[in-house]
Design a protein around this motif. Structure first.
Motif, PDB file in Angstrom:
ATOM      1  N   PRO A 136       0.804  -1.234   0.000  1.00 37.66           N
ATOM      2  CA  PRO A 136       0.000   0.000   0.000  1.00 37.66           C
ATOM      3  C   PRO A 136       0.831   1.276   0.000  1.00 37.66           C
ATOM      4  CG  PRO A 136      -0.882  -1.578   1.568  1.00 37.66           C
ATOM      5  CD  PRO A 136       0.410  -2.144   1.073  1.00 37.66           C
ATOM      6  N   LEU A 137       1.902   1.290   0.791  1.00 37.43           N
ATOM      7  CA  LEU A 137       2.700   2.509   0.872  1.00 37.43           C
ATOM      8  C   LEU A 137       3.368   2.824  -0.467  1.00 37.43           C
ATOM      9  CD1 LEU A 137       3.671   4.799   2.638  1.00 37.43           C
ATOM     10  CD2 LEU A 137       5.592   3.374   3.365  1.00 37.43           C
ATOM     11  N   VAL A 138       3.745   1.778  -1.222  1.00 38.50           N
ATOM     12  CA  VAL A 138       4.367   1.993  -2.533  1.00 38.50           C
ATOM     13  C   VAL A 138       3.376   2.661  -3.484  1.00 38.50           C
ATOM     14  CG1 VAL A 138       5.374   0.860  -4.547  1.00 38.50           C
ATOM     15  CG2 VAL A 138       5.993   0.095  -2.249  1.00 38.50           C
ATOM     16  N   ILE A 139       2.121   2.159  -3.482  1.00 40.10           N
ATOM     17  CA  ILE A 139       1.098   2.762  -4.343  1.00 40.10           C
ATOM     18  C   ILE A 139       0.843   4.201  -3.931  1.00 40.10           C
ATOM     19  CG2 ILE A 139      -1.299   2.636  -5.103  1.00 40.10           C
ATOM     20  CD1 ILE A 139      -1.222  -0.336  -4.721  1.00 40.10           C
ATOM     21  N   ALA A 140       0.725   4.435  -2.614  1.00 39.45           N
ATOM     22  CA  ALA A 140       0.477   5.795  -2.125  1.00 39.45           C
ATOM     23  C   ALA A 140       1.611   6.735  -2.508  1.00 39.45           C
ATOM     24  CB  ALA A 140       0.285   5.774  -0.609  1.00 39.45           C
ATOM     25  N   LEU A 141       2.841   6.262  -2.380  1.00 41.43           N
ATOM     26  CA  LEU A 141       3.990   7.087  -2.760  1.00 41.43           C
ATOM     27  C   LEU A 141       3.975   7.386  -4.252  1.00 41.43           C
ATOM     28  CD1 LEU A 141       6.841   5.434  -0.661  1.00 41.43           C
ATOM     29  CD2 LEU A 141       5.991   7.763  -0.413  1.00 41.43           C
ATOM     30  N   VAL A 189      -2.998  13.666  -1.105  1.00 39.46           N
ATOM     31  CA  VAL A 189      -2.736  12.598  -0.142  1.00 39.46           C
ATOM     32  C   VAL A 189      -3.987  11.747   0.042  1.00 39.46           C
ATOM     33  CG1 VAL A 189      -2.387  12.143   2.320  1.00 39.46           C
ATOM     34  CG2 VAL A 189      -0.848  13.651   1.123  1.00 39.46           C
ATOM     35  N   MET A 190      -5.128  12.391   0.150  1.00 40.02           N
ATOM     36  CA  MET A 190      -6.384  11.664   0.297  1.00 40.02           C
ATOM     37  C   MET A 190      -6.649  10.778  -0.921  1.00 40.02           C
ATOM     38  SD  MET A 190      -8.888  14.578   1.904  1.00 40.02           S
ATOM     39  CE  MET A 190      -8.394  15.578   3.312  1.00 40.02           C
ATOM     40  N   ILE A 191      -6.380  11.308  -2.110  1.00 43.93           N
ATOM     41  CA  ILE A 191      -6.579  10.516  -3.326  1.00 43.93           C
ATOM     42  C   ILE A 191      -5.657   9.307  -3.330  1.00 43.93           C
ATOM     43  CG2 ILE A 191      -6.335  10.528  -5.843  1.00 43.93           C
ATOM     44  CD1 ILE A 191      -7.123  13.499  -5.775  1.00 43.93           C
ATOM     45  N   ALA A 192      -4.397   9.523  -2.957  1.00 48.84           N
ATOM     46  CA  ALA A 192      -3.423   8.431  -2.954  1.00 48.84           C
ATOM     47  C   ALA A 192      -3.833   7.326  -1.989  1.00 48.84           C
ATOM     48  CB  ALA A 192      -2.040   8.973  -2.586  1.00 48.84           C
ATOM     49  N   LEU A 193      -4.270   7.707  -0.801  1.00 50.98           N
ATOM     50  CA  LEU A 193      -4.658   6.703   0.185  1.00 50.98           C
ATOM     51  C   LEU A 193      -5.963   6.017  -0.187  1.00 50.98           C
ATOM     52  CD1 LEU A 193      -3.752   8.532   3.524  1.00 50.98           C
ATOM     53  CD2 LEU A 193      -2.450   6.802   2.294  1.00 50.98           C
ATOM     54  N   ALA A 194      -6.887   6.746  -0.796  1.00 52.22           N
ATOM     55  CA  ALA A 194      -8.151   6.140  -1.216  1.00 52.22           C
ATOM     56  C   ALA A 194      -7.920   5.061  -2.270  1.00 52.22           C
ATOM     57  CB  ALA A 194      -9.095   7.213  -1.754  1.00 52.22           C
ATOM     58  N   ASP A 254      -8.727   0.826  10.771  1.00 52.59           N
ATOM     59  CA  ASP A 254      -8.063   1.475   9.636  1.00 52.59           C
ATOM     60  C   ASP A 254      -7.880   2.974   9.836  1.00 52.59           C
ATOM     61  OD1 ASP A 254      -7.747  -0.884   8.325  1.00 52.59           O
ATOM     62  OD2 ASP A 254      -9.265  -0.521   6.793  1.00 52.59           O
ATOM     63  N   MET A 255      -8.707   3.593  10.668  1.00 54.66           N
ATOM     64  CA  MET A 255      -8.540   5.028  10.909  1.00 54.66           C
ATOM     65  C   MET A 255      -7.142   5.322  11.446  1.00 54.66           C
ATOM     66  SD  MET A 255     -10.827   7.372  10.199  1.00 54.66           S
ATOM     67  CE  MET A 255     -10.543   8.669  11.410  1.00 54.66           C
ATOM     68  N   GLY A 256      -6.675   4.482  12.363  1.00 51.66           N
ATOM     69  CA  GLY A 256      -5.329   4.670  12.887  1.00 51.66           C
ATOM     70  C   GLY A 256      -4.271   4.507  11.820  1.00 51.66           C
ATOM     71  N   TYR A 257      -4.422   3.467  10.975  1.00 49.79           N
ATOM     72  CA  TYR A 257      -3.447   3.244   9.907  1.00 49.79           C
ATOM     73  C   TYR A 257      -3.453   4.388   8.901  1.00 49.79           C
ATOM     74  CZ  TYR A 257      -3.595  -1.541  11.725  1.00 49.79           C
ATOM     75  OH  TYR A 257      -3.548  -2.640  12.537  1.00 49.79           O
ATOM     76  N   ALA A 258      -4.640   4.890   8.585  1.00 49.94           N
ATOM     77  CA  ALA A 258      -4.729   6.004   7.630  1.00 49.94           C
ATOM     78  C   ALA A 258      -4.041   7.252   8.177  1.00 49.94           C
ATOM     79  CB  ALA A 258      -6.200   6.296   7.307  1.00 49.94           C
ATOM     80  N   ILE A 259      -4.210   7.506   9.469  1.00 54.59           N
ATOM     81  CA  ILE A 259      -3.553   8.665  10.085  1.00 54.59           C
ATOM     82  C   ILE A 259      -2.039   8.502  10.029  1.00 54.59           C
ATOM     83  CG2 ILE A 259      -3.158   9.820  12.294  1.00 54.59           C
ATOM     84  CD1 ILE A 259      -6.135   9.358  12.911  1.00 54.59           C
ATOM     85  N   ILE A 260      -1.546   7.278  10.299  1.00 57.07           N
ATOM     86  CA  ILE A 260      -0.100   7.042  10.272  1.00 57.07           C
ATOM     87  C   ILE A 260       0.459   7.233   8.865  1.00 57.07           C
ATOM     88  CG2 ILE A 260       1.654   5.241  10.394  1.00 57.07           C
ATOM     89  CD1 ILE A 260       0.363   4.182  12.855  1.00 57.07           C
ATOM     90  N   ILE A 261      -0.183   6.619   7.873  1.00 57.51           N
ATOM     91  CA  ILE A 261       0.336   6.713   6.505  1.00 57.51           C
ATOM     92  C   ILE A 261       0.216   8.143   5.985  1.00 57.51           C
ATOM     93  CG2 ILE A 261       0.046   5.931   4.126  1.00 57.51           C
ATOM     94  CD1 ILE A 261      -0.695   3.230   5.124  1.00 57.51           C
ATOM     95  N   GLY A 262      -0.896   8.823   6.310  1.00 54.97           N
ATOM     96  CA  GLY A 262      -1.025  10.224   5.909  1.00 54.97           C
ATOM     97  C   GLY A 262       0.074  11.082   6.512  1.00 54.97           C
ATOM     98  N   ALA A 263       0.375  10.840   7.808  1.00 62.53           N
ATOM     99  CA  ALA A 263       1.467  11.575   8.454  1.00 62.53           C
ATOM    100  C   ALA A 263       2.810  11.198   7.843  1.00 62.53           C
ATOM    101  CB  ALA A 263       1.467  11.293   9.956  1.00 62.53           C
ATOM    102  N   GLY A 264       2.961   9.921   7.464  1.00 59.59           N
ATOM    103  CA  GLY A 264       4.209   9.488   6.831  1.00 59.59           C
ATOM    104  C   GLY A 264       4.457  10.189   5.511  1.00 59.59           C
ATOM    105  N   LEU A 265       3.396  10.328   4.719  1.00 63.51           N
ATOM    106  CA  LEU A 265       3.548  11.049   3.449  1.00 63.51           C
ATOM    107  C   LEU A 265       3.859  12.520   3.700  1.00 63.51           C
ATOM    108  CD1 LEU A 265       0.626   9.459   1.384  1.00 63.51           C
ATOM    109  CD2 LEU A 265       3.074   9.020   1.155  1.00 63.51           C
TER     110      LEU A 265
END
Length: 304
Positions: A151-156, A169-174, A231-242
């Motif tokens: 997932p992180l590769v796709i988001a990046l 960022v929202m589009i990438a995570l969605a 997933d809310m927690g994971y989304a917050i982490i990945i969003g913060a990571g980006l």
């Protein structure tokens, strides 16, 4: 005629009583789990902070409320004090105020991303699970294409392809998240669609949309709810990571990951710059994980 009406009313009352009794049991089991109650309390606290951020933040202008973020070069990198409880950043802005407004952004990212993921993934899973055949194969193979890549590769990749911003960022995570919900719902529908109550609906001539929406969907809401809370927690982490990598919200937006990225240049001397946004991420993820674990245990107990 009156006997028929009376019987129908009695049946409706019994059905309502059963549902209320089941709800009471669920609430009781939830309250018996201290971690779940703590998680719910943390989430409610964060929601209240997000809603009343302009009132809670002592320096809302430092977070850009009402205009561009203020700059106070005479107060650069001041340590935590009575005036600035979380200290100030390299532009003299109050970190506490920025962390408070960052709560709004982080919850917004999580809610928007998962709202889109559920809006796309759940219908795909329902259609694929109920229809079967080539439709099921095609939709699930499409989901597998996304699931085959981390997932992180796709988001990046999506973030790099688009201009770095909060919206992108929202589009990438969605794009990353919807296949997980499609797979989850697909598996649940496969196990539910052959149940007796679904067969009974088919037997009386109920339409496919009615069967899917009135009979099957309510029975897959529990796992969707549990996954959403986790997933809310994971989304917050990945969003913060980006944001930390510079691919998310751009300075001076008060986003937790971006603040940590800016603050690392001043470590370890100005430790408060990155520490307090990091603690905010930790608190948010902890709350959603506690709540998700509690909901999972609660629904598993109810099913068993």
């Amino acid at each position: 005629m009156s006997d028929t009406s009376s019987t129908r009313e009695e049946s409706l009352r019994e059905s309502l009583d059963r549902r209320l009794d089941r709800l009471d049991r669920i609430v009781y089991r939830f309250r018996q789990n201290p971690a779940s109650v703590l998680g719910l309390g943390i989430i409610l606290f964060l929601v209240l902070v997000a809603l009343f951020a302009p009132v809670i933040a002592p320096y809302p202008q430092d977070a850009g409320y009402g205009g561009d973020p203020a700059v106070h070069f005479d107060q650069q990198l001041e340590p935590p004090s009575a005036e600035h409880v979380f200290g100030t950043d390299n532009s003299g802005r109050d970190i506490f105020s920025r962390v408070v407004f960052g709560t709004r952004l982080s919850l917004r990212i999580g809610a928007a991303v998962l709202g889109f993921a559920i809006g796309v993934g759940v219908p795909v899973g329902l259609i694929a699970g109920y229809m079967g055949g080539p439709v099921s194969v095609g939709l699930m193979r499409l989901a597998d294409v996304f699931l085959a890549v981390p997932p992180l590769v796709i988001a990046l990749t999506v973030s790099v392809a688009l201009e770095p911003s909060l919206q992108n960022v929202m589009i990438a995570l969605a794009v990353v998240w919807w296949p997980w919900y499609a797979r989850l719902v697909y598996g649940e529908v496969i196990s539910v669609k052959e149940e007796a109550f679904v067969e009974a609906s088919r037997g009386i001539g109920a339409s496919t949309p009615r069967i899917v929406l009135r009979e099957i969907l309510p029975n897959v809401l529990a796992p969707i709810t549990v996954k959403f809370s986790l997933d809310m927690g994971y989304a917050i982490i990945i969003g913060a990571g980006l944001g930390f990598l510079g691919l998310g919200a751009q300075p001076p937006t008060p986003e937790w990951g971006t603040m940590i990225s800016q603050g690392r240049a001043f470590l370890p001397g100005s430790w408060w710059y990155s520490t307090f946004p990091g603690l905010a991420i930790f608190l948010a993820v902890l709350g959603f994980n506690f709540l998700g674990d509690g909901l999972r245990d609660m629904f598993d107990t109810e099913v068993n």
